[in-house]
Scaffold this motif. Structure first.
Motif, PDB file in Angstrom:
ATOM      1  N   GLY A 232     -68.629 -42.815  61.072  1.00  0.00           N
ATOM      2  CA  GLY A 232     -68.445 -41.418  60.688  1.00  0.00           C
ATOM      3  C   GLY A 232     -67.030 -40.904  60.777  1.00  0.00           C
ATOM      4  N   PHE A 233     -66.039 -41.779  60.941  1.00  0.00           N
ATOM      5  CA  PHE A 233     -64.650 -41.349  60.999  1.00  0.00           C
ATOM      6  C   PHE A 233     -64.213 -40.803  59.643  1.00  0.00           C
ATOM      7  CE2 PHE A 233     -62.513 -43.698  64.751  1.00  0.00           C
ATOM      8  CZ  PHE A 233     -63.653 -43.562  65.533  1.00  0.00           C
ATOM      9  N   SER A 234     -63.288 -39.849  59.647  1.00  0.00           N
ATOM     10  CA  SER A 234     -62.668 -39.384  58.412  1.00  0.00           C
ATOM     11  C   SER A 234     -61.751 -40.476  57.879  1.00  0.00           C
ATOM     12  CB  SER A 234     -61.842 -38.121  58.681  1.00  0.00           C
ATOM     13  OG  SER A 234     -60.715 -38.442  59.507  1.00  0.00           O
ATOM     14  N   LEU A 235     -61.290 -40.322  56.636  1.00  0.00           N
ATOM     15  CA  LEU A 235     -60.370 -41.293  56.064  1.00  0.00           C
ATOM     16  C   LEU A 235     -59.097 -41.412  56.895  1.00  0.00           C
ATOM     17  CD1 LEU A 235     -60.636 -40.544  52.235  1.00  0.00           C
ATOM     18  CD2 LEU A 235     -61.403 -42.611  53.408  1.00  0.00           C
ATOM     19  N   ARG A 236     -58.589 -40.289  57.366  1.00  0.00           N
ATOM     20  CA  ARG A 236     -57.359 -40.317  58.162  1.00  0.00           C
ATOM     21  C   ARG A 236     -57.574 -41.076  59.473  1.00  0.00           C
ATOM     22  NH1 ARG A 236     -52.481 -38.069  58.780  1.00  0.00           N
ATOM     23  NH2 ARG A 236     -52.632 -37.056  56.776  1.00  0.00           N
ATOM     24  N   LEU A 237     -58.658 -40.795  60.173  1.00  0.00           N
ATOM     25  CA  LEU A 237     -58.918 -41.478  61.436  1.00  0.00           C
ATOM     26  C   LEU A 237     -59.248 -42.951  61.208  1.00  0.00           C
ATOM     27  CD1 LEU A 237     -61.011 -38.793  63.372  1.00  0.00           C
ATOM     28  CD2 LEU A 237     -58.590 -39.391  63.663  1.00  0.00           C
ATOM     29  N   ALA A 238     -59.938 -43.244  60.106  1.00  0.00           N
ATOM     30  CA  ALA A 238     -60.240 -44.644  59.782  1.00  0.00           C
ATOM     31  C   ALA A 238     -58.961 -45.415  59.503  1.00  0.00           C
ATOM     32  CB  ALA A 238     -61.182 -44.721  58.589  1.00  0.00           C
ATOM     33  N   ALA A 239     -58.013 -44.791  58.799  1.00  0.00           N
ATOM     34  CA  ALA A 239     -56.741 -45.444  58.505  1.00  0.00           C
ATOM     35  C   ALA A 239     -55.962 -45.720  59.785  1.00  0.00           C
ATOM     36  CB  ALA A 239     -55.919 -44.577  57.557  1.00  0.00           C
ATOM     37  N   ASP A 240     -55.957 -44.780  60.693  1.00  0.00           N
ATOM     38  CA  ASP A 240     -55.257 -44.964  61.960  1.00  0.00           C
ATOM     39  C   ASP A 240     -55.904 -46.086  62.773  1.00  0.00           C
ATOM     40  OD1 ASP A 240     -53.178 -44.195  63.739  1.00  0.00           O
ATOM     41  OD2 ASP A 240     -54.606 -43.060  64.954  1.00  0.00           O
ATOM     42  N   PHE A 241     -57.215 -46.099  62.814  1.00  0.00           N
ATOM     43  CA  PHE A 241     -57.931 -47.141  63.551  1.00  0.00           C
ATOM     44  C   PHE A 241     -57.683 -48.508  62.914  1.00  0.00           C
ATOM     45  CE2 PHE A 241     -61.636 -49.732  64.605  1.00  0.00           C
ATOM     46  CZ  PHE A 241     -61.704 -49.560  65.986  1.00  0.00           C
ATOM     47  N   ALA A 242     -57.719 -48.579  61.589  1.00  0.00           N
ATOM     48  CA  ALA A 242     -57.482 -49.845  60.899  1.00  0.00           C
ATOM     49  C   ALA A 242     -56.073 -50.356  61.169  1.00  0.00           C
ATOM     50  CB  ALA A 242     -57.713 -49.672  59.402  1.00  0.00           C
ATOM     51  N   ASN A 243     -55.090 -49.459  61.204  1.00  0.00           N
ATOM     52  CA  ASN A 243     -53.733 -49.862  61.550  1.00  0.00           C
ATOM     53  C   ASN A 243     -53.687 -50.498  62.934  1.00  0.00           C
ATOM     54  OD1 ASN A 243     -52.455 -49.121  59.187  1.00  0.00           O
ATOM     55  ND2 ASN A 243     -51.731 -47.151  59.946  1.00  0.00           N
ATOM     56  N   ALA A 244     -54.463 -49.939  63.859  1.00  0.00           N
ATOM     57  CA  ALA A 244     -54.494 -50.489  65.218  1.00  0.00           C
ATOM     58  C   ALA A 244     -55.107 -51.880  65.234  1.00  0.00           C
ATOM     59  CB  ALA A 244     -55.275 -49.554  66.133  1.00  0.00           C
ATOM     60  N   VAL A 245     -56.195 -52.058  64.498  1.00  0.00           N
ATOM     61  CA  VAL A 245     -56.837 -53.380  64.439  1.00  0.00           C
ATOM     62  C   VAL A 245     -55.876 -54.395  63.835  1.00  0.00           C
ATOM     63  CG1 VAL A 245     -58.751 -54.704  63.462  1.00  0.00           C
ATOM     64  CG2 VAL A 245     -59.150 -52.390  64.314  1.00  0.00           C
ATOM     65  N   GLY A 246     -55.180 -54.012  62.770  1.00  0.00           N
ATOM     66  CA  GLY A 246     -54.203 -54.900  62.161  1.00  0.00           C
ATOM     67  C   GLY A 246     -53.041 -55.213  63.086  1.00  0.00           C
ATOM     68  N   ALA A 247     -52.585 -54.210  63.835  1.00  0.00           N
ATOM     69  CA  ALA A 247     -51.475 -54.412  64.763  1.00  0.00           C
ATOM     70  C   ALA A 247     -51.854 -55.401  65.863  1.00  0.00           C
ATOM     71  CB  ALA A 247     -51.069 -53.071  65.379  1.00  0.00           C
ATOM     72  N   LEU A 248     -53.051 -55.271  66.382  1.00  0.00           N
ATOM     73  CA  LEU A 248     -53.517 -56.204  67.410  1.00  0.00           C
ATOM     74  C   LEU A 248     -53.641 -57.618  66.841  1.00  0.00           C
ATOM     75  CD1 LEU A 248     -56.176 -53.900  69.082  1.00  0.00           C
ATOM     76  CD2 LEU A 248     -54.132 -54.819  70.193  1.00  0.00           C
ATOM     77  N   ALA A 249     -54.006 -57.707  65.569  1.00  0.00           N
ATOM     78  CA  ALA A 249     -54.163 -59.023  64.942  1.00  0.00           C
ATOM     79  C   ALA A 249     -52.830 -59.751  64.819  1.00  0.00           C
ATOM     80  CB  ALA A 249     -54.815 -58.873  63.566  1.00  0.00           C
ATOM     81  N   VAL A 250     -51.758 -59.046  64.439  1.00  0.00           N
ATOM     82  CA  VAL A 250     -50.472 -59.722  64.233  1.00  0.00           C
ATOM     83  C   VAL A 250     -49.801 -60.095  65.543  1.00  0.00           C
ATOM     84  CG1 VAL A 250     -50.103 -58.524  62.049  1.00  0.00           C
ATOM     85  CG2 VAL A 250     -49.064 -57.611  64.132  1.00  0.00           C
ATOM     86  N   GLY A 251     -50.311 -59.579  66.651  1.00  0.00           N
ATOM     87  CA  GLY A 251     -49.702 -59.852  67.949  1.00  0.00           C
ATOM     88  C   GLY A 251     -50.056 -61.203  68.520  1.00  0.00           C
ATOM     89  N   GLN A 252     -50.973 -61.938  67.874  1.00  0.00           N
ATOM     90  CA  GLN A 252     -51.368 -63.256  68.360  1.00  0.00           C
ATOM     91  C   GLN A 252     -51.404 -64.246  67.201  1.00  0.00           C
ATOM     92  OE1 GLN A 252     -54.513 -63.794  71.203  1.00  0.00           O
ATOM     93  NE2 GLN A 252     -54.564 -61.625  71.717  1.00  0.00           N
ATOM     94  N   MET A 253     -51.243 -65.518  67.523  1.00  0.00           N
ATOM     95  CA  MET A 253     -51.364 -66.557  66.511  1.00  0.00           C
ATOM     96  C   MET A 253     -52.829 -66.699  66.127  1.00  0.00           C
ATOM     97  SD  MET A 253     -49.495 -68.672  64.769  1.00  0.00           S
ATOM     98  CE  MET A 253     -47.981 -68.856  65.743  1.00  0.00           C
TER      99      MET A 253
END
Length: 306
Positions: free
Chosen positions: A249-270
């Motif tokens: 139920g997140f808004s588009l803005r909150l979903a975008a912020d959350f997705a950025n966080a998931v992507g950021a955590l992903a690039v931090g590890q091999m």
């Protein structure tokens, strides 16, 4: 690349879960979403590894077929010191996936709300059926999303244009946007895809975050400050994070912020999915993480209604 016949020393060689659909499904499962994956693996050790990793995240594999006599799709990912990657891809079992195996007859009754189509350009028997599949999903009451992938055949918009009217949410990175839309500038990307019938576009812009583009609603969401180790799979994890947030139920803005966080955590590890955390762990990380400066959309952006 090194010269043929030479030897170059590397720092590590590792095996990880990959594939656009598999990585997105794994991310959704790890974030607590109910997710069912359709596709195929080969009857080999790589296939068993893929299935085990997906099961560990709770992914429903009832529509993943194990195909004898073919290899599981695989990629050699060469990663440089900046975390950038170059892929050598074997399509393998992806070549066996056919549209007739997908049915949306009981989709809503079985609790499905979204249909996400990924890696279409890597599945030759699915390539011409993409528009029909998306149309069937839309008619079954599902929200449709599509994640582009590099088209090694070079056909790009020749095959993609017909899909656009059936896509509710298009995920595309800047390299792919340049090939499909002729530009990686958010305003130009919006014009190109919205004119063809896409309802919303999410432009993945790596260290610049992402842009969400729709008629009357365009905004950017800044990325998080992280040290990039490996960008492999980060876009797939981003898609999983975005869809998982929308499902809650997140808004588009909150979903975008959350997705950025998931992507950021992903690039931090091999490895493409090694950095994915649970939903609660991701929110906790976001609370203490620093964001980069925002990038303006341009071309009449409205300031970012969420």
């Amino acid at each position: 690349m090194p010269e043929w016949g030479s030897t170059t020393w590397v720092e590590s060689i590792e095996q990880h879960l990959g594939g656009n659909g598999a990585a997105t499904a794994y991310t959704l499962g790890k974030l607590g979403a109910r997710v069912r994956l359709a596709g195929a693996v080969g009857d080999d050790e790589f296939g068993q590894y893929v299935l085990q990793r997906l099961r560990s995240a709770g992914v429903d594999l009832s529509e993943v077929r194990v195909e004898g006599g073919v290899q599981t799709a695989g990629t050699v990912g060469v990663i440089n010191r900046q975390g950038e990657r170059l892929f050598l891809h074997l399509r393998g079992a992806s070549c066996t996936v056919i549209p007739e195996r997908l049915s949306f007859a009981d989709a809503r009754a079985s609790g499905c709300a979204y249909f996400h189509l990924a890696s279409l350009f890597h599945m030759p028997k699915m390539r011409q059926a993409g528009a029909e599949l998306l149309a069937q999903a839309r008619q079954a009451g599902l929200v449709t999303s599509f994640d582009t992938v590099w088209d090694a055949s070079g056909r790009w918009m020749d095959d993609f244009a017909g899909l656009c009217p059936w896509i509710d949410l298009l995920f595309v990175n800047q390299q792919e946007a340049r090939m499909l839309a002729g530009s990686d500038e958010p305003a130009e990307v919006a014009r190109a895809f919205l004119a063809r019938g896409v309802r919303r576009v999410v432009l993945k812009m790596a260290e610049s975050g992402c842009a969400v583009l729709a008629e009357g609603e365009q905004f950017t969401m800044p990325a998080f400050e992280v040290a990039m180790v490996d960008s492999t799979g980060a876009g797939d994890c981003f898609c999983g994070g975005f869809l998982a947030a929308l499902g809650r139920g997140f808004s588009l803005r909150l979903a975008a912020d959350f997705a950025n966080a998931v992507g950021a955590l992903a690039v931090g590890q091999m490895g493409g999915t090694e950095g994915v955390k649970t939903f609660a762990e991701t929110l906790e990380w976001m609370a203490g993480a620093k964001r980069r400066d925002a990038v303006a959309v341009g071309g009449g952006a409205d300031g970012g209604r969420g």
